[in-house]
Scaffold this active site. Structure first.
Site, PDB file in Angstrom:
ATOM      1  N   GLY A  11       0.981  -1.326   0.056  1.00 34.37           N
ATOM      2  CA  GLY A  11       0.200   0.046   0.005  1.00 34.37           C
ATOM      3  C   GLY A  11       0.940   1.163   0.048  1.00 34.37           C
ATOM      4  O   GLY A  11       1.823   1.482   0.720  1.00 34.37           O
ATOM      5  N   ARG A  72       1.266  -4.912  -5.675  1.00 31.41           N
ATOM      6  CA  ARG A  72       1.178  -6.283  -4.916  1.00 31.41           C
ATOM      7  C   ARG A  72       1.420  -7.056  -5.915  1.00 31.41           C
ATOM      8  O   ARG A  72       0.996  -7.346  -6.915  1.00 31.41           O
ATOM      9  CB  ARG A  72      -0.079  -6.453  -4.189  1.00 31.41           C
ATOM     10  CG  ARG A  72      -0.592  -5.155  -3.272  1.00 31.41           C
ATOM     11  CD  ARG A  72      -1.661  -5.327  -2.341  1.00 31.41           C
ATOM     12  NE  ARG A  72      -2.124  -4.116  -1.695  1.00 31.41           N
ATOM     13  CZ  ARG A  72      -1.498  -3.602  -0.347  1.00 31.41           C
ATOM     14  NH1 ARG A  72      -0.690  -4.308  -0.080  1.00 31.41           N
ATOM     15  NH2 ARG A  72      -2.218  -2.496  -0.097  1.00 31.41           N
ATOM     16  N   ASP A 103       4.782  -4.493   6.312  1.00 33.28           N
ATOM     17  CA  ASP A 103       5.355  -5.752   6.814  1.00 33.28           C
ATOM     18  C   ASP A 103       5.342  -6.964   5.732  1.00 33.28           C
ATOM     19  O   ASP A 103       6.357  -7.799   5.587  1.00 33.28           O
ATOM     20  CB  ASP A 103       4.642  -6.480   7.945  1.00 33.28           C
ATOM     21  CG  ASP A 103       3.158  -6.567   7.652  1.00 33.28           C
ATOM     22  OD1 ASP A 103       2.428  -5.964   6.669  1.00 33.28           O
ATOM     23  OD2 ASP A 103       2.462  -7.704   8.106  1.00 33.28           O
ATOM     24  N   THR A 126       4.125   2.773   5.363  1.00 32.95           N
ATOM     25  CA  THR A 126       2.652   2.358   5.353  1.00 32.95           C
ATOM     26  C   THR A 126       1.932   3.320   6.432  1.00 32.95           C
ATOM     27  O   THR A 126       2.485   3.834   7.278  1.00 32.95           O
ATOM     28  CB  THR A 126       2.480   0.929   5.813  1.00 32.95           C
ATOM     29  OG1 THR A 126       0.987   0.609   6.169  1.00 32.95           O
ATOM     30  CG2 THR A 126       3.320   0.549   7.292  1.00 32.95           C
ATOM     31  N   ASP A 128      -0.359   2.484   8.133  1.00 35.85           N
ATOM     32  CA  ASP A 128      -0.994   1.581   9.251  1.00 35.85           C
ATOM     33  C   ASP A 128      -0.497   2.021  10.525  1.00 35.85           C
ATOM     34  O   ASP A 128      -1.012   1.548  11.667  1.00 35.85           O
ATOM     35  CB  ASP A 128      -1.017   0.383   8.963  1.00 35.85           C
ATOM     36  CG  ASP A 128      -1.923   0.116   7.693  1.00 35.85           C
ATOM     37  OD1 ASP A 128      -1.857  -0.949   7.191  1.00 35.85           O
ATOM     38  OD2 ASP A 128      -2.806   0.949   7.454  1.00 35.85           O
ATOM     39  N   ASP A 130       1.668  -0.061  11.856  1.00 31.49           N
ATOM     40  CA  ASP A 130       1.612  -1.643  12.601  1.00 31.49           C
ATOM     41  C   ASP A 130       2.886  -2.245  12.488  1.00 31.49           C
ATOM     42  O   ASP A 130       2.916  -3.481  12.441  1.00 31.49           O
ATOM     43  CB  ASP A 130       0.347  -2.100  11.724  1.00 31.49           C
ATOM     44  CG  ASP A 130       0.890  -2.499  10.307  1.00 31.49           C
ATOM     45  OD1 ASP A 130       0.234  -3.151   9.637  1.00 31.49           O
ATOM     46  OD2 ASP A 130       2.004  -1.813   9.804  1.00 31.49           O
ATOM     47  N   MET A 170      -9.059   3.720   7.903  1.00 26.78           N
ATOM     48  CA  MET A 170      -8.183   2.693   7.636  1.00 26.78           C
ATOM     49  C   MET A 170      -7.151   2.028   8.454  1.00 26.78           C
ATOM     50  O   MET A 170      -7.331   2.651  10.035  1.00 26.78           O
ATOM     51  CB  MET A 170      -7.302   3.013   6.292  1.00 26.78           C
ATOM     52  CG  MET A 170      -8.006   2.979   4.993  1.00 26.78           C
ATOM     53  SD  MET A 170      -6.641   3.141   3.869  1.00 26.78           S
ATOM     54  CE  MET A 170      -7.837   2.591   2.300  1.00 26.78           C
ATOM     55  N   ARG A 172      -6.162  -1.445   8.593  1.00 21.73           N
ATOM     56  CA  ARG A 172      -6.155  -3.022   8.162  1.00 21.73           C
ATOM     57  C   ARG A 172      -6.459  -3.625   9.740  1.00 21.73           C
ATOM     58  O   ARG A 172      -7.293  -3.298  10.210  1.00 21.73           O
ATOM     59  CB  ARG A 172      -4.752  -3.417   7.677  1.00 21.73           C
ATOM     60  CG  ARG A 172      -4.729  -4.768   6.952  1.00 21.73           C
ATOM     61  CD  ARG A 172      -3.592  -5.149   6.534  1.00 21.73           C
ATOM     62  NE  ARG A 172      -3.005  -4.260   5.268  1.00 21.73           N
ATOM     63  CZ  ARG A 172      -2.300  -4.954   4.351  1.00 21.73           C
ATOM     64  NH1 ARG A 172      -2.406  -6.178   4.123  1.00 21.73           N
ATOM     65  NH2 ARG A 172      -2.037  -4.070   3.763  1.00 21.73           N
TER      66      ARG A 172
HETATM   67  P1  ADP Z   1       2.746  -4.280   2.692  1.00 25.34           P
HETATM   68  O1  ADP Z   1       3.989  -4.213   2.369  1.00 25.34           O
HETATM   69  O2  ADP Z   1       2.056  -2.881   2.649  1.00 25.34           O
HETATM   70  O3  ADP Z   1       2.162  -4.939   3.871  1.00 25.34           O
HETATM   71  P2  ADP Z   1       1.598  -6.385   1.260  1.00 25.34           P
HETATM   72  O4  ADP Z   1       1.200  -7.331   2.369  1.00 25.34           O
HETATM   73  O5  ADP Z   1       0.724  -6.378  -0.105  1.00 25.34           O
HETATM   74  O6  ADP Z   1       1.963  -4.937   1.410  1.00 25.34           O
HETATM   75  O7  ADP Z   1       3.135  -6.848   0.398  1.00 25.34           O
HETATM   76  C1  ADP Z   1       3.665  -6.452  -0.773  1.00 25.34           C
HETATM   77  C2  ADP Z   1       4.056  -7.366  -1.443  1.00 25.34           C
HETATM   78  O8  ADP Z   1       5.295  -7.746  -0.809  1.00 25.34           O
HETATM   79  C3  ADP Z   1       3.386  -8.481  -2.054  1.00 25.34           C
HETATM   80  O9  ADP Z   1       2.459  -8.192  -3.258  1.00 25.34           O
HETATM   81  C4  ADP Z   1       4.398  -9.678  -2.434  1.00 25.34           C
HETATM   82  O10 ADP Z   1       5.006  -9.148  -3.370  1.00 25.34           O
HETATM   83  C5  ADP Z   1       5.421  -9.338  -1.226  1.00 25.34           C
HETATM   84  N1  ADP Z   1       5.146 -10.235  -0.192  1.00 25.34           N
HETATM   85  C6  ADP Z   1       4.454 -10.160   0.968  1.00 25.34           C
HETATM   86  N2  ADP Z   1       4.482 -11.187   1.866  1.00 25.34           N
HETATM   87  C7  ADP Z   1       5.503 -11.810   1.231  1.00 25.34           C
HETATM   88  C8  ADP Z   1       6.164 -13.079   1.610  1.00 25.34           C
HETATM   89  N3  ADP Z   1       5.820 -13.712   2.811  1.00 25.34           N
HETATM   90  N4  ADP Z   1       6.995 -13.724   0.984  1.00 25.34           N
HETATM   91  C9  ADP Z   1       7.486 -13.094  -0.230  1.00 25.34           C
HETATM   92  N5  ADP Z   1       7.019 -11.919  -0.692  1.00 25.34           N
HETATM   93  C10 ADP Z   1       5.984 -11.254   0.019  1.00 25.34           C
HETATM   94  O1  F6P Z   2      -1.923  -1.443   4.588  1.00 29.38           O
HETATM   95  C1  F6P Z   2      -2.200  -0.007   4.079  1.00 29.38           C
HETATM   96  C2  F6P Z   2      -3.688   0.043   3.753  1.00 29.38           C
HETATM   97  O2  F6P Z   2      -4.113   1.153   3.243  1.00 29.38           O
HETATM   98  C3  F6P Z   2      -4.627  -0.386   4.800  1.00 29.38           C
HETATM   99  O3  F6P Z   2      -4.915   0.272   5.843  1.00 29.38           O
HETATM  100  C4  F6P Z   2      -5.832  -0.834   4.125  1.00 29.38           C
HETATM  101  O4  F6P Z   2      -6.741  -1.734   4.702  1.00 29.38           O
HETATM  102  C5  F6P Z   2      -5.400  -1.566   2.884  1.00 29.38           C
HETATM  103  O5  F6P Z   2      -4.150  -0.779   2.621  1.00 29.38           O
HETATM  104  C6  F6P Z   2      -6.017  -1.487   1.648  1.00 29.38           C
HETATM  105  O6  F6P Z   2      -5.349  -2.208   0.573  1.00 29.38           O
HETATM  106  P1  F6P Z   2      -5.330  -1.895  -0.941  1.00 29.38           P
HETATM  107  O7  F6P Z   2      -4.962  -0.672  -1.489  1.00 29.38           O
HETATM  108  O8  F6P Z   2      -4.674  -3.231  -1.476  1.00 29.38           O
HETATM  109  O9  F6P Z   2      -7.036  -1.766  -1.462  1.00 29.38           O
END
Ligand code: ADP
Ligand code: F6P
Length: 320
Positions: A11, A72, A103, A126, A128, A130, A170, A172
């Protein structure tokens, strides 16, 4: 370390551009070449990257979003996907990577470091807030202020019409945005995922307000706490008040970053480059008070998100 890459992942968050700018400018300062990867890990797998100069990040510190775009990318969760990404970097003799994300992005960075030895440094981007290893994530301060401005506007119209608004924010699985925007906005009630929702208690607070002449109110709901419709239904059944609702949604993800987010992003971007310059990989950078900290990714991900119990209780005290 002579050549590195930087990407934004997951995000997006206001301040990501300030972090990119700091990585590019610090790299230039230390005579390190830097490549910008488009669309997060997807761009890494597709070898969609370009060299960046100091000029490429001119006039960006004040812009929300990310000039490198983000994505993502489920393919990066696979070894094969990460292998393609590693080949993209190897073909360009890039051996350091800065990942600006949350994360999930850090889990990817850790796997990448473990599988292929690519020196990765994570910068917490992010809204969040978090990530337990750092006091603040880039974007959180701006998102809370965006939510606060909306709450201020809602307070005006709710008081004009003797109504209570349920405003969903928001976060999450985190209640950080709700807690801070709720306190700053003077909300009567703040509902967060970290605490069970007790509708009898919430209704009692609103009815107590009505008894002392409060004819309007603000309920701030973190999206992970409880479905908005349930809150509306349960509170209507327990009070004789008039309710409306607003979902703030993606306006919290945009906007010009605040001073706090710009300064945080700048400090963390510089530290990330300095770690790579020292040939250190597998770390995330963050803030502890005014200081910048670096923590091994695996250890950082094992620290649970921090929830300020005391502040949550104080919010209740102030809402009476
Ligand atoms: P954020 O970094 O904001 O938490 P996501 O959870 O969507 O967002 O993770 C972003 C990208 O990181 C994912 O689309 C994927 O490409 C990669 N990713 C997430 N989790 C893993 C994992 N456990 N192992 C490898 N790549 C990951
Ligand atoms: O992790 C950041 C965030 O904005 C969360 O607060 C929210 O729930 C989520 O991303 C929304 O995800 P997406 O942009 O994939 O709809």
């Amino acid at each position: 370390m002579k050549r590195i890459a930087v990407l934004t992942s997951g995000g997006d968050a206001p301040g990501m551009n300030a972090a990119i700018r700091a990585v590019v400018r610090a790299s230039s300062y230390y005579n390190i070449e830097v490549y910008g990867v488009e669309r997060g890990y997807a761009g890494l797998i597709e070898d969609d990257m370009h060299m960046m100069s100091r000029r490429n990040v001119s006039d960006t510190i004040q812009r929300g979003g990310t000039i490198l775009r983000t994505a993502r990318c489920p393919e990066f969760n696979t070894y094969e996907g990460r292998k393609k990404a590693a080949e993209s970097l190897a073909d360009r003799n890039i051996d350091g990577l800065v990942v600006i994300g949350g994360d999930g992005s850090f889990r990817g960075a850790l796997d990448f470091y473990k599988d292929f030895g690519v020196k990765t440094i994570g910068i917490p981007g992010t809204i969040d807030n978090d990530l337990g290893y750092t006091d603040r994530t880039i974007g959180f301060d701006t998102a809370v202020n965006t939510a606060l401005n909306a709450i201020n506007n809602l307070r005006d119209t709710m008081s004009s019409h003797d109504r209570v608004v349920i405003v969903q924010v928001m976060g999450r699985h985190s209640g950080e945005i709700a807690l801070h925007a709720g306190i700053a906005g003077g909300a009567e009630v703040i509902l967060v995922p970290e605490k069970p929702v007790d509708f009898d208690e919430v209704a009692a607070i609103l009815n107590r307000g009505k008894a002392v002449g409060k004819t309007s109110g603000i309920v701030v709901l973190a999206e992970g706490a409880c479905p908005l419709d349930d809150v509306m239904t349960e509170l209507k059944a327990r009070t004789g008040l008039s309710f409306r609702s607003t979902v703030l949604g993606y306006i919290q993800r945009g906007g010009s970053p605040t001073m706090a987010d710009r300064v945080l992003a700048s400090k963390l971007g510089i530290r990330a480059v300095e770690l790579l310059k020292a040939n250190k990989g597998g770390y995330v950078v963050g803030s502890k008070g005014d200081d910048v900290v670096e923590v091994e990714i695996e250890k950082a991900l094992a620290i649970p998100p921090y929830f300020n119990e005391k502040l949550y209780e104080q919010a209740k005290m102030l809402s009476l």
